[in-house]
Design a protein around this motif. Structure first.
Motif, PDB file in Angstrom:
ATOM      1  N   VAL A   1       0.798  -1.311   0.064  1.00 22.67           N
ATOM      2  CA  VAL A   1      -0.044   0.115   0.079  1.00 22.67           C
ATOM      3  C   VAL A   1       0.809   1.415  -0.001  1.00 22.67           C
ATOM      4  O   VAL A   1       0.890   2.455  -0.812  1.00 22.67           O
ATOM      5  CB  VAL A   1      -0.868   0.067   1.161  1.00 22.67           C
ATOM      6  CG1 VAL A   1      -1.628   1.328   1.373  1.00 22.67           C
ATOM      7  CG2 VAL A   1      -1.905  -1.032   1.060  1.00 22.67           C
ATOM      8  N   LYS A   2       2.003   1.151   0.800  1.00 21.32           N
ATOM      9  CA  LYS A   2       2.819   2.562   0.711  1.00 21.32           C
ATOM     10  C   LYS A   2       3.456   2.849  -0.366  1.00 21.32           C
ATOM     11  O   LYS A   2       3.567   3.901  -0.999  1.00 21.32           O
ATOM     12  CB  LYS A   2       3.990   2.037   1.827  1.00 21.32           C
ATOM     13  CG  LYS A   2       4.918   3.320   1.989  1.00 21.32           C
ATOM     14  CD  LYS A   2       6.212   2.776   2.928  1.00 21.32           C
ATOM     15  CE  LYS A   2       7.142   3.894   2.920  1.00 21.32           C
ATOM     16  NZ  LYS A   2       8.235   3.824   3.913  1.00 21.32           N
ATOM     17  N   ASP A   3       3.883   1.667  -1.240  1.00 22.25           N
ATOM     18  CA  ASP A   3       4.331   1.822  -2.486  1.00 22.25           C
ATOM     19  C   ASP A   3       3.359   2.104  -3.630  1.00 22.25           C
ATOM     20  O   ASP A   3       3.864   3.086  -4.600  1.00 22.25           O
ATOM     21  CB  ASP A   3       5.065   0.441  -3.024  1.00 22.25           C
ATOM     22  CG  ASP A   3       6.529   0.074  -2.160  1.00 22.25           C
ATOM     23  OD1 ASP A   3       7.017   1.426  -1.726  1.00 22.25           O
ATOM     24  OD2 ASP A   3       6.848  -0.836  -2.204  1.00 22.25           O
ATOM     25  N   VAL A   4       2.330   1.826  -3.446  1.00 24.48           N
ATOM     26  CA  VAL A   4       1.316   1.997  -4.477  1.00 24.48           C
ATOM     27  C   VAL A   4       0.988   3.614  -4.103  1.00 24.48           C
ATOM     28  O   VAL A   4       0.989   4.282  -5.365  1.00 24.48           O
ATOM     29  CB  VAL A   4      -0.158   1.457  -4.142  1.00 24.48           C
ATOM     30  CG1 VAL A   4      -1.369   1.988  -4.856  1.00 24.48           C
ATOM     31  CG2 VAL A   4       0.262  -0.083  -4.561  1.00 24.48           C
ATOM     32  N   GLY A   5       0.937   4.023  -2.834  1.00 26.82           N
ATOM     33  CA  GLY A   5       0.608   5.563  -2.771  1.00 26.82           C
ATOM     34  C   GLY A   5       1.759   6.361  -3.388  1.00 26.82           C
ATOM     35  O   GLY A   5       1.884   7.245  -4.003  1.00 26.82           O
TER      36      GLY A   5
ATOM     37  N   PHE B   1      -2.729   8.840   1.860  1.00 29.00           N
ATOM     38  CA  PHE B   1      -3.148   8.011   0.818  1.00 29.00           C
ATOM     39  C   PHE B   1      -4.453   7.095   1.191  1.00 29.00           C
ATOM     40  O   PHE B   1      -5.282   7.239   0.504  1.00 29.00           O
ATOM     41  CB  PHE B   1      -1.901   7.314   0.285  1.00 29.00           C
ATOM     42  CG  PHE B   1      -2.655   6.130  -0.842  1.00 29.00           C
ATOM     43  CD1 PHE B   1      -3.068   6.391  -1.826  1.00 29.00           C
ATOM     44  CD2 PHE B   1      -2.266   4.836  -0.318  1.00 29.00           C
ATOM     45  CE1 PHE B   1      -3.430   5.522  -2.907  1.00 29.00           C
ATOM     46  CE2 PHE B   1      -2.590   3.927  -1.342  1.00 29.00           C
ATOM     47  CZ  PHE B   1      -3.357   4.308  -2.434  1.00 29.00           C
ATOM     48  N   VAL B   2      -4.428   6.371   2.322  1.00 32.76           N
ATOM     49  CA  VAL B   2      -5.339   5.686   2.762  1.00 32.76           C
ATOM     50  C   VAL B   2      -6.619   6.240   3.062  1.00 32.76           C
ATOM     51  O   VAL B   2      -7.584   5.858   2.443  1.00 32.76           O
ATOM     52  CB  VAL B   2      -4.815   4.802   3.893  1.00 32.76           C
ATOM     53  CG1 VAL B   2      -6.121   3.967   4.448  1.00 32.76           C
ATOM     54  CG2 VAL B   2      -3.604   3.740   3.668  1.00 32.76           C
TER      55      VAL B   2
ATOM     56  N   VAL C   1       1.749   6.704  -7.099  1.00 37.04           N
ATOM     57  CA  VAL C   1       0.780   7.912  -7.570  1.00 37.04           C
ATOM     58  C   VAL C   1       0.624   9.036  -6.868  1.00 37.04           C
ATOM     59  O   VAL C   1      -0.207   9.967  -6.945  1.00 37.04           O
ATOM     60  CB  VAL C   1      -0.665   7.125  -7.332  1.00 37.04           C
ATOM     61  CG1 VAL C   1      -0.672   5.914  -8.401  1.00 37.04           C
ATOM     62  CG2 VAL C   1      -1.026   6.902  -6.163  1.00 37.04           C
ATOM     63  N   GLY C   2       1.797   9.624  -6.432  1.00 40.72           N
ATOM     64  CA  GLY C   2       2.257  10.766  -5.819  1.00 40.72           C
ATOM     65  C   GLY C   2       1.792  11.200  -4.366  1.00 40.72           C
ATOM     66  O   GLY C   2       1.783  12.331  -4.126  1.00 40.72           O
ATOM     67  N   TYR C   3       1.627  10.179  -3.488  1.00 39.38           N
ATOM     68  CA  TYR C   3       1.273  10.265  -2.445  1.00 39.38           C
ATOM     69  C   TYR C   3       2.320   9.846  -1.156  1.00 39.38           C
ATOM     70  O   TYR C   3       2.630   8.483  -1.164  1.00 39.38           O
ATOM     71  CB  TYR C   3       0.012   9.420  -1.744  1.00 39.38           C
ATOM     72  CG  TYR C   3      -1.304   9.936  -2.197  1.00 39.38           C
ATOM     73  CD1 TYR C   3      -2.027  11.378  -1.771  1.00 39.38           C
ATOM     74  CD2 TYR C   3      -1.923   9.475  -3.646  1.00 39.38           C
ATOM     75  CE1 TYR C   3      -3.233  11.699  -2.084  1.00 39.38           C
ATOM     76  CE2 TYR C   3      -3.195  10.126  -3.936  1.00 39.38           C
ATOM     77  CZ  TYR C   3      -3.585  10.962  -3.608  1.00 39.38           C
ATOM     78  OH  TYR C   3      -4.813  11.744  -4.007  1.00 39.38           O
ATOM     79  N   GLY C   4       3.072  10.728  -0.929  1.00 40.43           N
ATOM     80  CA  GLY C   4       4.394  10.276  -0.003  1.00 40.43           C
ATOM     81  C   GLY C   4       3.937   9.911   1.471  1.00 40.43           C
ATOM     82  O   GLY C   4       4.836   9.376   2.133  1.00 40.43           O
TER      83      GLY C   4
END
Length: 261
Positions: free
Chosen positions: A225-229, A240-241, A232-235
Motif C-alpha cells: 500500500v505504501k509503494d502504491v501510494g 493516501f489511505v 501515484v504521488g502520495y508520499g
C-alpha cells in the motif's frame, strides 16, 4: 505555391480591397482582431482566426486594432488537394475563429523557409506541409465543435494537454501556479477556466487520476500500500489511505481483497 509570408506586421491604416479577388487561392492566418467584409456584411473576428479565399472571390479586410499581424499564402491547389479540403470540410471564403493558431503558424514558417531556400526537394516539402496544415485545421475545427460553449478558445488546446497529462502521468506534482503560468493566467482565472471547460476542478481531476491509477496497481501488482501510494504521488501513506477510502468507500487493502475474490 506562388508567394508566402510569415508574421507580417501592418499599421492601423492597412486595408486590402480587391473587388475581383485574385487569380489564385489565398490563405490568411490572422493573429490580431480583423474586420472582414463578406457578401456586403461586416464581420469582426478575434485573433487566432483564418480564412481561405478561392480565386476571384472579393477580398476586403482591415485591422480592428492598432496593429495587424498575419501569415499568408497565395497558392494553386491541385485536384487532389482541393478534394482533400472538401473531404475535411475546410470552410472557404469566410473567416473562422479557431482558438489557437500556434501550430498552423509554425507550419507556415517552415513552408516560408522552404519556399525561399535552395533546397532540392523544397516543392515536395511544401506540398507535405500543406497537407499537414489542412489536417491540423480539420482537427482544430472538430475540437471546437466538441466544446461549443467553451469561452476563451485560445487556451483550449493547452487545457486539453494539461488534462491529458494529469491522467497520463498521475504521479507528477501538479502545481496550480505552474499550470496557470503555462497559460499566462492568474491562479484564480486558470482554475475558473479549467472548471468551465471540463465541468470539474483541476484538483478533482488530479485526485481522480491518482486514485484511479492506485486502484489499477492494487488489482494488477503486488506492491505494498505504501509503494502504491508513492507511485501515484502520495508520499504520506496515512493520507493516501484516507483519500482512497473517501473515494472508493474501502481502504486500499479492502479494495485489493475485494478485487481478488
Amino acid at each position: 505555391m506562388v508567394e508566402i509570408g510569415y508574421n507580417h506586421r501592418h499599421g492601423r491604416s492597412f486595408c486590402i480591397d480587391r473587388p475581383d479577388g485574385t487569380d489564385n487561392w489565398l490563405m490568411l492566418i490572422v493573429k490580431t482582431p480583423v474586420h472582414f467584409r463578406i457578401d456586403g456584411r461586416e464581420i469582426r473576428t478575434t485573433s487566432h482566426s483564418f480564412i481561405i479565399y478561392r480565386p476571384n472571390t472579393p477580398q476586403y479586410y482591415y485591422p480592428a486594432s492598432n496593429e495587424y499581424f498575419d501569415d499568408w499564402m497565395h497558392f494553386y491547389p491541385d485536384e487532389d488537394e482541393q478534394r482533400m479540403m472538401s473531404e475535411l470540410n475546410i470552410p472557404l471564403d469566410r473567416p473562422v475563429e479557431i482558438g489557437d493558431i500556434t501550430e498552423m503558424s509554425s507550419m507556415i514558417r517552415s513552408m516560408c523557409f522552404e519556399h525561399y531556400s535552395g533546397n532540392q526537394y523544397r516543392t515536395n516539402s511544401i506540398d507535405l506541409y500543406f497537407r499537414l496544415l489542412m489536417f491540423k485545421i480539420s482537427e482544430k475545427l472538430r475540437k471546437k465543435e466538441a466544446f461549443p460553449n467553451r469561452s476563451e478558445g485560445i487556451y483550449s488546446e493547452k487545457l486539453l494537454w494539461i488534462r491529458k497529462s494529469i491522467y497520463r502521468w498521475p504521479s507528477r506534482d501538479y502545481s496550480i501556479d505552474d499550470m496557470a503560468k503555462e497559460l499566462s493566467l492568474s491562479r484564480s482565472r486558470f482554475q475558473h477556466l479549467y472548471t468551465e471547460t471540463f465541468g470539474v476542478s483541476v484538483n478533482r481531476d488530479v485526485i481522480t487520476s491518482r486514485l484511479n491509477k492506485a486502484a489499477e496497481l492494487l488489482k494488477t501488482t503486488d506492491l505494498s500500500v505504501k509503494d502504491v501510494g508513492i507511485n501515484v504521488g502520495y508520499g504520506n501513506t496515512s493520507y493516501f489511505v484516507k483519500a482512497f477510502g473517501n473515494f472508493y468507500g474501502l481502504t486500499p487493502l479492502q479494495y485489493r481483497q475485494a478485487e481478488m475474490k
